[in-house]
Scaffold this motif. Sequence first.
Motif, mmCIF file in Angstrom:
data_model
loop_
_atom_site.group_PDB
_atom_site.id
_atom_site.type_symbol
_atom_site.label_atom_id
_atom_site.label_comp_id
_atom_site.label_asym_id
_atom_site.label_seq_id
_atom_site.Cartn_x
_atom_site.Cartn_y
_atom_site.Cartn_z
ATOM 1 N N UNK A 118 0.856 -1.190 0.000
ATOM 2 C CA UNK A 118 0.000 0.000 0.000
ATOM 3 C C UNK A 118 0.887 1.233 0.000
ATOM 4 N N UNK A 119 1.967 1.176 0.792
ATOM 5 C CA UNK A 119 2.957 2.250 0.783
ATOM 6 C C UNK A 119 3.870 2.111 -0.424
ATOM 7 N N UNK A 120 4.443 3.206 -0.839
ATOM 8 C CA UNK A 120 5.412 3.175 -1.927
ATOM 9 C C UNK A 120 6.656 3.953 -1.500
ATOM 10 N N UNK A 121 7.777 3.247 -1.227
ATOM 11 C CA UNK A 121 7.944 1.794 -1.341
ATOM 12 C C UNK A 121 7.299 1.061 -0.170
ATOM 13 N N UNK A 122 7.087 -0.244 -0.355
ATOM 14 C CA UNK A 122 6.482 -1.067 0.685
ATOM 15 C C UNK A 122 7.353 -1.023 1.945
ATOM 16 N N UNK A 142 8.016 -8.305 9.645
ATOM 17 C CA UNK A 142 8.509 -7.030 10.169
ATOM 18 C C UNK A 142 7.738 -5.897 9.490
ATOM 19 N N UNK A 143 6.988 -5.152 10.277
ATOM 20 C CA UNK A 143 6.095 -4.122 9.753
ATOM 21 C C UNK A 143 6.677 -2.748 10.051
ATOM 22 N N UNK A 144 7.191 -2.087 9.023
ATOM 23 C CA UNK A 144 7.826 -0.793 9.203
ATOM 24 C C UNK A 144 6.830 0.348 9.245
ATOM 25 N N UNK A 145 7.245 1.458 9.840
ATOM 26 C CA UNK A 145 6.462 2.692 9.803
ATOM 27 C C UNK A 145 7.431 3.866 9.833
ATOM 28 N N UNK A 146 6.984 4.979 9.266
ATOM 29 C CA UNK A 146 7.889 6.117 9.124
ATOM 30 C C UNK A 146 9.007 5.840 8.138
ATOM 31 N N UNK A 147 8.751 4.959 7.181
ATOM 32 C CA UNK A 147 9.782 4.529 6.230
ATOM 33 C C UNK A 147 10.086 3.053 6.393
ATOM 34 N N UNK A 148 10.861 2.507 5.455
ATOM 35 C CA UNK A 148 11.156 1.082 5.459
ATOM 36 C C UNK A 148 12.519 0.748 6.069
ATOM 37 N N UNK A 149 13.308 1.754 6.437
ATOM 38 C CA UNK A 149 14.699 1.512 6.814
ATOM 39 C C UNK A 149 14.828 0.604 8.026
ATOM 40 N N UNK A 150 14.038 0.856 9.055
ATOM 41 C CA UNK A 150 14.157 0.056 10.278
ATOM 42 C C UNK A 150 13.712 -1.385 10.029
ATOM 43 N N UNK A 495 -11.043 -5.163 -7.447
ATOM 44 C CA UNK A 495 -10.367 -4.397 -8.500
ATOM 45 C C UNK A 495 -10.128 -2.958 -8.064
ATOM 46 N N UNK A 496 -11.121 -2.382 -7.370
ATOM 47 C CA UNK A 496 -10.958 -1.005 -6.913
ATOM 48 C C UNK A 496 -9.825 -0.887 -5.910
ATOM 49 N N UNK A 497 -9.728 -1.824 -4.987
ATOM 50 C CA UNK A 497 -8.677 -1.779 -3.972
ATOM 51 C C UNK A 497 -7.296 -1.962 -4.589
ATOM 52 N N UNK A 498 -7.219 -2.721 -5.670
ATOM 53 C CA UNK A 498 -5.925 -2.954 -6.324
ATOM 54 C C UNK A 498 -5.504 -1.793 -7.217
ATOM 55 N N UNK A 499 -6.445 -0.979 -7.661
ATOM 56 C CA UNK A 499 -6.115 0.104 -8.577
ATOM 57 C C UNK A 499 -6.177 1.471 -7.900
ATOM 58 N N UNK A 500 -6.222 1.500 -6.581
ATOM 59 C CA UNK A 500 -6.150 2.775 -5.885
ATOM 60 C C UNK A 500 -4.821 3.452 -6.200
ATOM 61 N N UNK A 501 -4.825 4.752 -6.455
ATOM 62 C CA UNK A 501 -3.564 5.455 -6.666
ATOM 63 C C UNK A 501 -2.670 5.317 -5.444
ATOM 64 N N UNK A 502 -1.383 5.373 -5.672
ATOM 65 C CA UNK A 502 -0.424 5.163 -4.584
ATOM 66 C C UNK A 502 -0.602 6.159 -3.449
ATOM 67 N N UNK A 503 -1.014 7.386 -3.778
ATOM 68 C CA UNK A 503 -1.140 8.393 -2.740
ATOM 69 C C UNK A 503 -2.459 8.304 -1.981
ATOM 70 N N UNK A 504 -3.321 7.376 -2.370
ATOM 71 C CA UNK A 504 -4.605 7.190 -1.686
ATOM 72 C C UNK A 504 -4.710 5.812 -1.059
ATOM 73 N N UNK A 505 -4.002 4.833 -1.605
ATOM 74 C CA UNK A 505 -4.145 3.448 -1.165
ATOM 75 C C UNK A 505 -3.953 3.297 0.337
#
Length: 531
Positions: A118-122, A142-150, A495-505
């Motif tokens: 859902x996030x970009x990048x995941x 491992x579920x990241x938040x505030x970015x994927x680095x951690x 289909x709607x959930x899969x085609x949500x724009x990245x900034x809305x998903x």
Amino acid sequence: MSSTVSYWIFNSARNRIALLRGGRRLYSRAATSRNPLKWRPFSLASASSAFEGGSPSGGFALRKAYRHTSTEEEDFHLQLSPEQVSDLLRAGESSHKVLDFNGVPNSVLRFESNQLAANSPVEDRQGVATCVQTNGMMFGIFDGHGGHACAQAVSERLFYYMAVSLMSHQTLEQMEEAMENMKPLLPILRWLKHPGDSIYKDVTSVHLDHLRVYWQELLDLHMEMGLSIEEALMYSFQRLDSDISLEIQAPLEDEVTRNLSLQVAFSGATACMAHVNGVHLHVANAGDCRAILGVQEENGTWSCLPLTCDHNAWNEAELSRLKREHPESEDRTLIIDDRLLGVLMPCRAFGDVQLKWSKELQRNVLARGFDTEALNIYQFTPPHYHTPPYLTAKPEVTYHRLRRQDKFLVLASDGLWDMLGNEDVVRLVVGHLSKVGRHKPDLDQRPANLGLMQSLLLQRKASGLHAADQNTATHLIRHAIGSNEYGEMEPERLAAMLTLPEDVARMYRDDITVMVVFFNSDSIDTFCKEG
């Protein structure tokens, strides 16, 4: 129905987000109640394209399958056929059959996994590895938040800390001798599913140095057989989190190393890790990932056995722990709007030093000339920040002795559990196994609960809509995002959930990562008989 679904999604998104403009950050007063954001802030760049319109970019390279980043209704079209929906869902799936090792039967038969971003990048990560020295298998979400680095760092490093913790004194001596004489180290892990290409190749020497300090301290304990599995899990989580914190406090000359270490420390990750050795199953959890067992009783009925508790504001035991660790004067401000200090959903996590360090330490570290804006470092001190640390990576560890009736283990990030309950997941796995012919519950001769019967009927009804998924994790993700409130599959919704724009998903679902581990009942029987 598809146009109605898309119109509702975008109008709902616009109506439910109240924006406070502050510098280059936007803060959300409210996210969807079903899937709230873990961190309140999100970037201005994402929000501006979501609410002012933007040009399409990215997407999957599938014929006639588009995922726009513009949220203008006239630019949005559901153009996915059932085959393309399945292609998108199955893009991240994998399966692995586990072989016996040196003639010793393995209690794990196979595992299947999948991930939907859902996030970009995941920001989710996953990993599976075997401890070479002990033969124990480790599975991690491992579920990241505030970015994927951690999440990336923890997924790469935690298993090594666990493996070292379980080593005998003699093996640790051999490791230290190899380092001193600049010889190759003994193999530590055998990766079966690696977290992915590391972005930390330039700093692995720093990581190895800290791992070495850890095993040197274990050597000083003079324990012949190493730590118990429960102790190893407890120490590994906390020691890695401590090292993540110390690595950015230490003076580092290399700019790449400094920047990556800062991103790891100031982002965060929850973690759920299982260790399986024979009939011994241990699960360590810090945060809101989850692990459950699917159990088939002797009379044929199925049940769910939870192995973790979510560490969040709805966990009374967690609230009591927080109150014990802080002055009574802070009782009313520890949890605000169901978040830790009004900021973070989970109450336990790696990283997130903003909720662990003193204000002075944060200022001192950030004053070293970091370009925090370019590194996307979130700087915000909650108004009631008085007695840190408020956050811990200390896990809760659960032990379960495997039995023949324990058929499978499901580990997943909270993106799945936001959509499906524990019992729903077990019913879906059982129904899926029946449909693909891997396991057939004897419904004619043995009693089955109504929930399972309903699940099977719904899945049979939906079976004509798409070719059956062969991967169980894919099947769970399909139903998580495509089922309505009655558990029925709706192709338009999917289909709607899969085609949500990245900034809305991300407003409607989280990254979803699922791992299903199937046990070998015959091997478990053999272990039990041999004691």
